[in-house]
Design a protein around this motif. Sequence first.
Motif, PDB file in Angstrom:
ATOM      1  N   GLN A  25     -33.949 -25.986  -4.973  1.00 14.59           N
ATOM      2  CA  GLN A  25     -33.348 -27.303  -4.730  1.00 14.59           C
ATOM      3  C   GLN A  25     -32.590 -27.823  -5.950  1.00 14.59           C
ATOM      4  OE1 GLN A  25     -36.767 -29.640  -3.604  1.00 14.59           O
ATOM      5  NE2 GLN A  25     -37.312 -28.160  -2.018  1.00 14.59           N
ATOM      6  N   GLY A  26     -32.611 -27.042  -7.027  1.00 10.93           N
ATOM      7  CA  GLY A  26     -31.892 -27.469  -8.229  1.00 10.93           C
ATOM      8  C   GLY A  26     -32.696 -28.366  -9.151  1.00 10.93           C
ATOM      9  N   GLU A  27     -33.975 -28.529  -8.830  1.00 13.16           N
ATOM     10  CA  GLU A  27     -34.803 -29.395  -9.682  1.00 13.16           C
ATOM     11  C   GLU A  27     -35.278 -28.672 -10.937  1.00 13.16           C
ATOM     12  OE1 GLU A  27     -35.135 -32.528  -9.132  1.00 13.16           O
ATOM     13  OE2 GLU A  27     -34.429 -32.684  -7.074  1.00 13.16           O
ATOM     14  N   LEU A  28     -35.401 -27.356 -10.866  1.00 15.65           N
ATOM     15  CA  LEU A  28     -35.768 -26.549 -12.034  1.00 15.65           C
ATOM     16  C   LEU A  28     -34.623 -25.587 -12.334  1.00 15.65           C
ATOM     17  CD1 LEU A  28     -39.464 -25.471 -11.174  1.00 15.65           C
ATOM     18  CD2 LEU A  28     -38.718 -27.502 -12.430  1.00 15.65           C
ATOM     19  N   GLY A  29     -34.434 -25.303 -13.613  1.00 18.16           N
ATOM     20  CA  GLY A  29     -33.393 -24.354 -13.975  1.00 18.16           C
ATOM     21  C   GLY A  29     -33.812 -22.925 -13.724  1.00 18.16           C
ATOM     22  N   LEU A  30     -35.107 -22.697 -13.762  1.00 19.99           N
ATOM     23  CA  LEU A  30     -35.631 -21.339 -13.744  1.00 19.99           C
ATOM     24  C   LEU A  30     -37.113 -21.408 -13.403  1.00 19.99           C
ATOM     25  CD1 LEU A  30     -34.669 -18.413 -14.968  1.00 19.99           C
ATOM     26  CD2 LEU A  30     -36.172 -19.041 -16.853  1.00 19.99           C
ATOM     27  N   TRP A  31     -37.631 -20.338 -12.776  1.00 15.64           N
ATOM     28  CA  TRP A  31     -39.084 -20.261 -12.604  1.00 15.64           C
ATOM     29  C   TRP A  31     -39.507 -18.795 -12.623  1.00 15.64           C
ATOM     30  CZ3 TRP A  31     -43.121 -23.213 -13.232  1.00 15.64           C
ATOM     31  CH2 TRP A  31     -44.352 -22.813 -12.736  1.00 15.64           C
ATOM     32  N   PRO A  32     -40.497 -18.468 -13.460  1.00 13.49           N
ATOM     33  CA  PRO A  32     -41.053 -17.115 -13.458  1.00 13.49           C
ATOM     34  C   PRO A  32     -42.246 -17.072 -12.498  1.00 13.49           C
ATOM     35  CG  PRO A  32     -41.716 -18.299 -15.447  1.00 13.49           C
ATOM     36  CD  PRO A  32     -41.068 -19.295 -14.531  1.00 13.49           C
ATOM     37  N   ALA A  87     -42.906 -24.399  -6.931  1.00 13.02           N
ATOM     38  CA  ALA A  87     -41.982 -24.333  -8.068  1.00 13.02           C
ATOM     39  C   ALA A  87     -40.727 -23.544  -7.687  1.00 13.02           C
ATOM     40  CB  ALA A  87     -42.671 -23.708  -9.277  1.00 13.02           C
ATOM     41  N   ILE A  88     -40.912 -22.484  -6.931  1.00  9.70           N
ATOM     42  CA  ILE A  88     -39.746 -21.713  -6.477  1.00  9.70           C
ATOM     43  C   ILE A  88     -38.854 -22.596  -5.600  1.00  9.70           C
ATOM     44  CG2 ILE A  88     -39.004 -19.770  -5.026  1.00  9.70           C
ATOM     45  CD1 ILE A  88     -41.605 -18.327  -6.005  1.00  9.70           C
ATOM     46  N   ALA A  89     -39.494 -23.357  -4.711  1.00 10.86           N
ATOM     47  CA  ALA A  89     -38.722 -24.252  -3.843  1.00 10.86           C
ATOM     48  C   ALA A  89     -37.970 -25.297  -4.673  1.00 10.86           C
ATOM     49  CB  ALA A  89     -39.651 -24.924  -2.840  1.00 10.86           C
ATOM     50  N   LEU A  90     -38.646 -25.816  -5.690  1.00 12.41           N
ATOM     51  CA  LEU A  90     -37.999 -26.817  -6.548  1.00 12.41           C
ATOM     52  C   LEU A  90     -36.817 -26.211  -7.297  1.00 12.41           C
ATOM     53  CD1 LEU A  90     -41.219 -28.596  -7.840  1.00 12.41           C
ATOM     54  CD2 LEU A  90     -39.353 -29.719  -6.588  1.00 12.41           C
ATOM     55  N   GLN A  91     -36.959 -24.954  -7.685  1.00 14.48           N
ATOM     56  CA  GLN A  91     -35.830 -24.292  -8.346  1.00 14.48           C
ATOM     57  C   GLN A  91     -34.658 -24.139  -7.377  1.00 14.48           C
ATOM     58  OE1 GLN A  91     -34.269 -21.100  -8.084  1.00 14.48           O
ATOM     59  NE2 GLN A  91     -32.996 -21.543  -9.896  1.00 14.48           N
TER      60      GLN A  91
END
Lengths: 329, 360
Positions: free
Chosen positions: B53-60, B47-51
Motif C-alpha cells: 500500500q506504500g506505507e512501508l518502503g521495504l519489508w524483509p 507488513a507486506i500488505a502495508l508495503q
Amino acid sequence: MTAVTSRMPIAHALNLGLRHAMEADEKVTLIGQDIGQLGGVFRVTDGLQKTFGDHRVVDSPLGEAGIVGSAIGLAMAGYRPVCEIQFDGFVFPAMNQIITQLAKYRHRSEGAVTLPVVIRIPVGGGIGAIEHHSESPEAYFAHTAGLKVVSPSNPQDAYDMMRLAIRSNDPVIFLEPKRNYWLKGDVSTSTTTPADLDKAVTVRKGTDLTLVTYGALVPVAMKAADVCQEEGRNIDVIDLRSLSPIDDKAVVASVQRTGRLVVAHEASRSAGLGAELAARIQDEAFHSLISPVIRVTGYDTPYPASRLEEEWLPGLDRILDGIDRSFTY
Amino acid sequence: MNGEPISLLNAGGNFTSSPELPFETDSTDVLALYNDMLMARTVDTEAIALQRQGELGLWPSMLGQEAAQIGAAHALNPRDIVFPTYREHGVAWCRGVDPVDLLGLFRGTTLGGWNPTENNFNLYTLVIGAQTLHAVGYAMGILRDGDVGTGDPDRDRAVLVFLGDGALSEGETNEAFVWAAAQNLPVVFFCQNNQWAISAPYSVQSRVSVAQRAQGYGFKGVRVDGNDVFACLAATREALAAARAGQGPTLIEALTYRRNPHTTSDDDGRYRTLAENDAWAALDPIDRLRTYLQSTGLLNDANVEDISRRGKALAEHLRAGCRALPFPGHASPFQNTYADLPDELERQMNEHLEFVEAGE
C-alpha cells in the motif's frame, strides 16, 4: 591519588593515564593484540595486566574487527573498553565496525545507547618502518559522524587526554604520535581541570602568522617558530589536539590577529584536515586574510618507502618554506 | 552433524522423541508456541500488505521461519539478551517489542525503533554478520559480571545471536566464532539457514553444513529441522543452559526456507523455481503444529476463536500504528549523533532549522 609531577615520555604518560582511569573505574577494560604480557609492541600497556588481571587487560586473538566489534558489545554491557590497534595501517579491517556500528549506534537508538569506546592507534611516519606502519588515517575518522578524533602531542596531554577520552560517552579515536612515544616532558597528575578534550591549545604566542598542526608535528612547528623568531617573525602555534570536533574558534581568533594561516599535517593533502581548516577560515575570517591558507602536508600518494620518508614528510624545511610562501604572497 | 537435521515434529504433525535431543511436550506451553507463531505470521502478512500500500518502503519477510524464531525465543530467560539480524520479527514479538515499532525502520521514521535496553532485544543489524561480534563482546561483559555458572537461575544469563546462512561467509562471523571459542563465552549462535542469501544459494557458500563448521572452532554444532518448533526450542534450551552454566558456545543450524523473496524489493523468480517453494510450503511449520495440537486435543473451538480474535486485533493495531508512527523531528539527527553536541554540528542544526522554518 596524590598529585605528583614527574618527567616521563609520552608512552609512559599514556600508560599512567590508562592506569589511573582503570583505578578510578573498574569498568575500564583494555582489549588488543599483544597488550598483556608483552605490554603492547610499543609497551604502552606495560605492566597493566599484572596489576589489573587478564579480565581487564585482554590479550585478544588477531582480528581488528573482533577487537572493535567485541568492544561495542562490552560497552553495551556497561563497560568502558579501550582498544589498541597495533598500527595505523591495520585499522582498516575494523572500519566496518567503526563506521557502520560504533559511530552510528547512538543515533540509531535515538540516544538510548551510548558507546563509550576508545580506540588507540599509533599513527604517523618517521620511524623507518615497512609498509602499513607509518600512515595517517585521521581524515577517514574525522569525516565520520558520531566519532571524536583526538591526538596528543606531549606527555601531559597524553595523560590528560587519555583519561578524558575514557570518560567521554562518545566513541573516541585516539591517535598516538608513534615517533614521539619516547619524547619526554613533565606530567602532573593534578586533579585540577585539564584543557577540555575538544579544545585546541596555543602552544606559542605570536602575532605575524598562525601555524596549526597536531600530534608529531607540534615539536617541529615549535622549531619552525624558533627559526622564524630569529628572522623577526612571531609565529602563533596552535596544537589542534582535537581533529573532530575541530576547535575552529581558536584558529579563527588567531587568524583574525595574524592574517596568515599555515596548516601542517603528515596525512595526504586532498580532502584532509588542512582543507577543512582552510574552508572554515575563509568562511569565518575571510576579511582578515592577508595571504591564502597554505597547506604543508604529505602528498596524495601511498606512504613511500622509508628511505624517502624524510623528504616526503612535512619536516622543518618544508614548514619554513610554507611560512615563507605565506609571507611573500 | 552433516546428516539429516534432528526432527521431533515431522511435517505430518507427528511427535517422535529423539535420544539426541531430549524434549518433553508436557513441560512446554505448546499452545503458546502456536499462538506466537500465528502472531508472527500476522505481523509479517500485515507488513507486506502495508508495503504494497506504500506505507512501508521495504519489508524483509520471515514467512516459513516461524518455528525457528518462536522455538528459539521460547528458550530465553528474561535476563538473556538477543542480538537479531533484520528478519527476527517473531523473536521481537516474543521479547515484548511492540510490532508497530518494527515498522519504523522500514517506513523511514527511524533507524532503530525501540529502546534495546528495555526488552533485552537489540536493534536490528543490517550489515550482515556485524552483530555476531557485539554478541561476543556482550558475553565477555556477562562473564566479567560473574553472571555465568553460579547455578542461580535468577543470575546466570547468556547471549542469543541470530545470523543467516549468508553471514557464515563473512569474516566477522569467523572472528566471532574464534573469540567465543577461545574465551568459552556464554553465547549461542542461532543460524537460520533459509538457504538463500538473496540469490546466492547455500551451495555457493560452503561444502559442509552450517552445524559442521562449529567443529573447526572447537565447539558444538547442532543441526535441527528449522520448521520444527519443538526441535528448535529443545536445541536452543540445551545450548542456552550450557552457555549459562559456563560450558561455552554452541552453533545451532535451523534448516528452513525463506518462502518469500529476500525483501519486498527482490524478485526471486529470477533465481529459483516455484516447485522448490511449493515443496517447502508443504513443510509449513504452523500447519504441522496445528495438526499436532488437533490430534492431542489441545486445540478446541474456544482457543481457536481466541487466537483468531487476537490475530485480528494485532493486524488492526499494526495498520493503525503504522500510519500513526511519528515523523522524526527536524533536529533529531543532530541531537542524537553525539552525547555532547559539538559546536559545528550545533551551527549546522541551527542553519538547517532556520532553512526548514523559512520553507514552512
